[in-house]
Design an enzyme around this catalytic site. Structure first.
Site, PDB file in Angstrom:
ATOM      1  N   GLU A  52       0.564  -1.176   0.367  1.00 35.56           N
ATOM      2  CA  GLU A  52      -0.431  -0.325   0.363  1.00 35.56           C
ATOM      3  C   GLU A  52       0.865   1.287   0.073  1.00 35.56           C
ATOM      4  OE1 GLU A  52      -3.570  -1.273   2.537  1.00 35.56           O
ATOM      5  OE2 GLU A  52      -1.981  -0.455   3.660  1.00 35.56           O
TER       6      GLU A  52
HETATM    7  C1  TNX Z   1      -4.441  -3.825   4.946  1.00 35.38           C
HETATM    8  S1  TNX Z   1      -2.648  -5.845   4.192  1.00 35.38           S
HETATM    9  C2  TNX Z   1      -2.967  -3.417   5.530  1.00 35.38           C
HETATM   10  C3  TNX Z   1      -2.901  -3.495   6.744  1.00 35.38           C
HETATM   11  C4  TNX Z   1      -4.127  -3.051   6.887  1.00 35.38           C
HETATM   12  C5  TNX Z   1      -5.093  -4.207   6.637  1.00 35.38           C
HETATM   13  C6  TNX Z   1      -6.424  -4.152   7.509  1.00 35.38           C
HETATM   14  C7  TNX Z   1      -1.638  -4.877   4.101  1.00 35.38           C
HETATM   15  C8  TNX Z   1      -0.572  -5.834   3.453  1.00 35.38           C
HETATM   16  N1  TNX Z   1      -1.906  -3.864   4.552  1.00 35.38           N
HETATM   17  O1  TNX Z   1      -1.684  -1.970   6.442  1.00 35.38           O
HETATM   18  O2  TNX Z   1      -4.010  -3.002   8.936  1.00 35.38           O
HETATM   19  O3  TNX Z   1      -5.594  -4.095   5.594  1.00 35.38           O
HETATM   20  O4  TNX Z   1      -7.291  -5.101   8.035  1.00 35.38           O
END
Ligand code: TNX
Length: 519
Positions: free
Chosen positions: A333
């Site tokens: 992300e």
């Molecule tokens: C996505 S999964 C994220 C996390 C969040 C999560 C909450 C991922 C690699 N990144 O930063 O905590 O969703 O469900």
């Protein structure tokens, strides 16, 4: 001690270590046991072994490591049986009425963690090629020993007789705990490690940094922990592990044949670091600490040299604290990092990690860069990223958010957690096959499975337990037991039996209606 209760300390201590089968009827058929993960092969003989006051745990040969494992078994059994079973070494012929632990020649089929458990009327014999296999086998003994409810004498404990030959299908069976969004202290982490050990899992992945907090002392950049670790989601006081405390966690895990995988997430999810050191920001200004739950707003300055000096220092110190093979670099992300900056950044970080003798693990987005064959992409969302990793010769760790995210609510009434990926009821968490879920990937491309507990909404051990149990045993079974042997309609009865363990351990579990707890 994790909970405050008005119960005498001795009683609580005993309760915490009681094996799960304390209420189970006298066992007579080993194959009808409720072991999780389900062993690969069980042959029952209909007899049983009786553990008595004067039974001992004998170690064949004299390895300190084996004595430690034997002691672990004694420490778990004694509060349950009320005996003071001792651990001794021996080289003479086995004597009736005792438990024997021994290493055999390393056997290919048993591998690093496999074991063979032979129970007769006279003896319990546990053998394995490696100490880790003995440790896994001990969990089976813990799960099958039961109080003899038929006996008039108090304190008679029985183990159904037969042979169990058992070894894991996958070498990586893990759980991720995000200690960044909310901080969890050393004792909470150790408790989670104990839960993993009981279900033969072998990795705890710790999310040590994120926008909301930096949780590990880095001596060359002390402000990371001091300032970056000073808060958490919701504005609470946060916290961090000193290197000494962290090493204590690593050691505690290692004694249970569990590897700690440390994650420092980058280039996004880095606000805690950016708030601690102004020079890591492109504009040279430190950001404010962040206690909300948005994602995707922060990024390291990928074209500043100091960024790489920083990462090199962090991973040098972290590698020195990490006996396991992996350093997790996050990589997810990074919505504020341009893709043309992201790719060379990940490539360069991969070089840094490798230069410290470690392999890279990263969320599936890292497959957009040029992966080394020994790097591993952790698939959570994007199918084409998993396929890209494999097409580069890298392997994949399976953590699909829709099945394996422990922070997803069970259903719309679950008081904790999120549901952006799915509601994941206990059966949904179990009924999937990680080897076939991504088109183009097969068993040979996959190192294993990891359940991930993000902690935006999770603030204490009770809440961790509620999200983890009873989904975690299912992930343990998916990683250990061949898919051809897995079936929810059979598993659910074994899972229901775990309530005895949950209750004995005072685990705050979700009593899903889909599990036949009372049958
Ligand atoms: C996505 S999964 C994220 C996390 C969040 C999560 C909450 C991922 C690699 N990144 O930063 O905590 O969703 O469900």
């Amino acid at each position: 001690m994790k909970k405050t209760m008005v119960i005498p300390a001795i009683f609580i201590t005993a309760m915490m270590i009681i094996p799960m089968s304390c209420k189970t009827e006298t066992p007579s058929d080993l194959s009808k046991g409720s072991v999780i993960p389900k062993p690969v092969s069980i042959t029952a003989t209909g007899d049983y072994f009786t553990l008595k006051e004067k039974s001992s745990i004998f170690i064949r040969g004299e390895a300190d490591e084996m004595i430690q494992i034997g002691q672990y078994l004694a420490d778990k059994l004694n509060p349950f049986t009320g005996f003071a079973t001792k651990v001794k070494t021996t080289s003479s012929e086995p004597r009736s009425g005792n438990i024997y632990l021994s290493l055999s020649d390393p056997d290919n089929k048993l591998g690093d963690e496999g074991y063979e458990l032979t129970i007769t009327k006279k003896l319990v014999t546990l053998t394995a090629g490696k100490p880790a296999g003995i440790f896994r086998g001990i969990q089976t003994i813990r799960q099958i020993i039961a109080k003899d409810s038929a006996s008039k004498k108090p304190g008679v404990f029985k183990i159904a007789a037969g042979t169990i030959t058992d070894y894991p299908d996958y070498s990586y069976r893990g759980m991720m705990l995000d200690v960044s969004r909310h901080f969890f202290g050393v004792e909470d982490v150790k408790q989670v490690i104990e839960y993993l050990a009981f279900y033969k899992m072998n990795v705890l992945h710790l999310g040590l940094s994120n926008d909301q907090g930096w949780r590990i002392e880095i001596k060359s950049w002390p402000n990371l922990a001091l300032h970056g670790g000073s808060t958490q989601v919701g504005g609470g006081k946060g916290g961090y592990y000193t290197q000494e405390q962290y090493s204590d966690i690593v050691k505690y895990a290692k004694e249970r044949y569990i590897t700690i995988v440390p994650e420092i997430d980058m280039p996004g999810h880095t606000n805690a670091a950016l708030a601690s050191y102004a020079e890591l920001n492109c504009n040279g200004k430190a950001t404010e600490l962040y206690t909300g739950t948005e994602v995707g707003f922060s990024t390291f300055c990928t074209n500043k040299e100091i960024t790489y000096k920083f990462i090199d220092d962090v991973f040098r110190e972290l590698s020195a604290l990490t006996p396991g093979p992996y350093i997790h670099i996050g990589g997810d992300e990074s919505h504020s990092t341009k893709i043309e900056d992201y790719i060379p950044f990940v490539n360069r970080v991969q070089e840094i990690v490798t230069s410290h003798g470690k392999q890279v693990l990263g969320w599936d987005e890292i497959a957009l860069a040029s992966l080394k064959p020994n790097s591993v992409a952790q698939w959570w969302a994007n199918v084409s990223n998993a396929q890209k990793a494999v097409s580069q010769g890298a392997k994949v760790l399976m953590s699909p958010a829709v099945k394996a995210y422990l922070d997803m609510q069970y259903d719309s009434t679950t008081p904790l957690g999120l549901h952006w990926a799915a509601y994941i009821e206990v059966d949904e968490a179990y009924k999937w096959d990680h080897a076939t879920i991504v088109p183009g990937l097969g068993k040979e491309n996959i190192i294993g499975i990891e359940g991930a507990l993000w902690t935006e909404t999770i603030t204490n051990l009770d809440e961790i337990e509620y999200m983890v149990f009873p989904r975690l045993p299912g992930y343990a079974e998916i990683g250990w037991t061949p898919s051809s042997m897995r079936n929810w309609d059979e598993y659910k009865y074994r899972l229901a039996k775990q309530a005895e363990y949950f209750k004995a351990m005072d685990i705050n579990y979700y009593p899903s209606k889909r599990v036949p707890w009372d049958e």
